[in-house]
Motif scaffolding. Structure first.
Motif, PDB file in Angstrom:
ATOM      1  N   UNK A  32       0.787  -1.232   0.000  1.00 28.53           N
ATOM      2  CA  UNK A  32       0.000   0.000   0.000  1.00 28.53           C
ATOM      3  C   UNK A  32       0.824   1.290   0.000  1.00 28.53           C
ATOM      4  N   UNK A  33       2.123   1.175   0.215  1.00 27.82           N
ATOM      5  CA  UNK A  33       2.952   2.373   0.245  1.00 27.82           C
ATOM      6  C   UNK A  33       3.029   3.026   1.606  1.00 27.82           C
ATOM      7  N   UNK A  34       2.478   2.390   2.627  1.00 34.24           N
ATOM      8  CA  UNK A  34       2.592   2.871   4.001  1.00 34.24           C
ATOM      9  C   UNK A  34       2.548   1.691   4.945  1.00 34.24           C
ATOM     10  N   UNK A  35       3.162   1.843   6.100  1.00 32.56           N
ATOM     11  CA  UNK A  35       3.283   0.729   7.033  1.00 32.56           C
ATOM     12  C   UNK A  35       1.996   0.505   7.806  1.00 32.56           C
ATOM     13  N   UNK A  36       1.887  -0.682   8.394  1.00 31.48           N
ATOM     14  CA  UNK A  36       0.752  -0.955   9.276  1.00 31.48           C
ATOM     15  C   UNK A  36       0.808  -0.054  10.501  1.00 31.48           C
ATOM     16  N   UNK A  37       2.010   0.223  10.998  1.00 29.53           N
ATOM     17  CA  UNK A  37       2.148   1.117  12.139  1.00 29.53           C
ATOM     18  C   UNK A  37       1.596   2.496  11.823  1.00 29.53           C
ATOM     19  N   UNK A  38       1.861   2.997  10.624  1.00 32.97           N
ATOM     20  CA  UNK A  38       1.329   4.301  10.213  1.00 32.97           C
ATOM     21  C   UNK A  38      -0.187   4.272  10.148  1.00 32.97           C
ATOM     22  N   UNK A  39      -0.751   3.183   9.635  1.00 27.20           N
ATOM     23  CA  UNK A  39      -2.206   3.033   9.590  1.00 27.20           C
ATOM     24  C   UNK A  39      -2.788   3.013  11.000  1.00 27.20           C
ATOM     25  N   UNK A  40      -2.155   2.245  11.888  1.00 26.76           N
ATOM     26  CA  UNK A  40      -2.613   2.180  13.276  1.00 26.76           C
ATOM     27  C   UNK A  40      -2.606   3.560  13.923  1.00 26.76           C
ATOM     28  N   UNK A  41      -1.514   4.283  13.732  1.00 22.43           N
ATOM     29  CA  UNK A  41      -1.398   5.615  14.324  1.00 22.43           C
ATOM     30  C   UNK A  41      -2.498   6.540  13.828  1.00 22.43           C
ATOM     31  N   UNK A  42      -2.810   6.439  12.545  1.00 18.47           N
ATOM     32  CA  UNK A  42      -3.837   7.294  11.957  1.00 18.47           C
ATOM     33  C   UNK A  42      -5.223   6.945  12.493  1.00 18.47           C
ATOM     34  N   UNK A  43      -5.494   5.651  12.656  1.00 14.58           N
ATOM     35  CA  UNK A  43      -6.826   5.208  13.052  1.00 14.58           C
ATOM     36  C   UNK A  43      -7.096   5.352  14.543  1.00 14.58           C
ATOM     37  N   UNK A  44      -6.068   5.197  15.350  1.00 12.42           N
ATOM     38  CA  UNK A  44      -6.271   5.071  16.793  1.00 12.42           C
ATOM     39  C   UNK A  44      -5.899   6.314  17.580  1.00 12.42           C
TER      40      UNK A  44
END
Length: 213
Positions: A32-44
């Motif tokens: 996706x071009x971004x890490x799972x950690x970045x997704x987690x940070x954005x969502x939570x």
């Protein structure tokens, strides 16, 4: 137990567990071009790191370990596969128990947040309402999901196996069953190598009126 549960509890589930020894951040960045950690940070961003969190279908516990690195400390996981549980329990700081998303072994409103990551896609459409009801039942506040997306329920072959995987608009299905839920965040993610293929991550919250009743 049903056909899908037996499939994941058995040898195929064991093989999946062994294949799943991956670096999630690298995998997500490649896809996706971004890490799972970045997704987690954005969502939570609205979720306190002291929140109690359950992952339904935790497999080796890789998602839980990412959350721990991000500062979350009260982490639980359930899975139906014995080999997955064995791997997940190697991290002694997490609370790992045997259990199915169709019958989560915790009391009502036990957690602040419950989540899935690539688990609803393996639930037969005839059982999806039961799975969602268990997620809804066991959380007092948040439901967080990351799943394959399609506008309509669509079966897809999984390593030449049929009747084992589906993509759908799980956010809309959740809202159909539980219209009291508020959509806090939602994000569609296109695959870099397959731009016509999408996943969706969303965060839902029980309304205060429903929670207090």
């Amino acid at each position: 137990m049903n056909e899908q549960s037996n499939f994941w509890k058995g040898n195929f589930g064991n093989q999946y567990t062994e294949r799943n020894a991956v670096d999630l951040d690298n995998l997500y960045e490649k896809n996706f071009g971004l890490t799972r950690t970045a997704l987690n940070n954005d969502m939570l961003t609205d979720v306190n790191t002291n929140a109690s969190i359950l992952e339904a279908g935790c497999n080796r516990g890789l998602q839980l370990e990412l959350l721990r690195r991000q500062g979350f400390t009260k982490l639980w996981g359930i899975d139906i596969n014995a080999k997955a549980l064995e791997h997940a329990r190697k991290e002694k700081q997490n609370n790992i128990v045997e259990g199915s998303i169709l019958d989560i072994p915790f009391k009502d409103n036990y957690f602040d947040l419950v989540f899935t990551s690539g688990v609803l896609i393996h639930i037969h459409p005839s059982n999806i309402k039961q799975a969602l009801s268990e997620l809804y039942r066991t959380t007092k506040k948040y439901i967080w999901c990351f799943e394959y997306f399609a506008d309509t329920y669509t079966e897809i072959s999984y390593r030449k196996n049929t009747n084992k995987m589906w993509k759908a608009d799980f956010l809309s299905i959740f809202m159909e069953f539980y219209p009291d839920l508020a959509i806090i965040k939602q994000k569609k993610l296109q695959y870099i190598d397959e731009p016509d293929k999408e996943d969706m991550m969303f965060l839902l919250k029980k309304t205060e009126q429903k929670h207090n009743n």
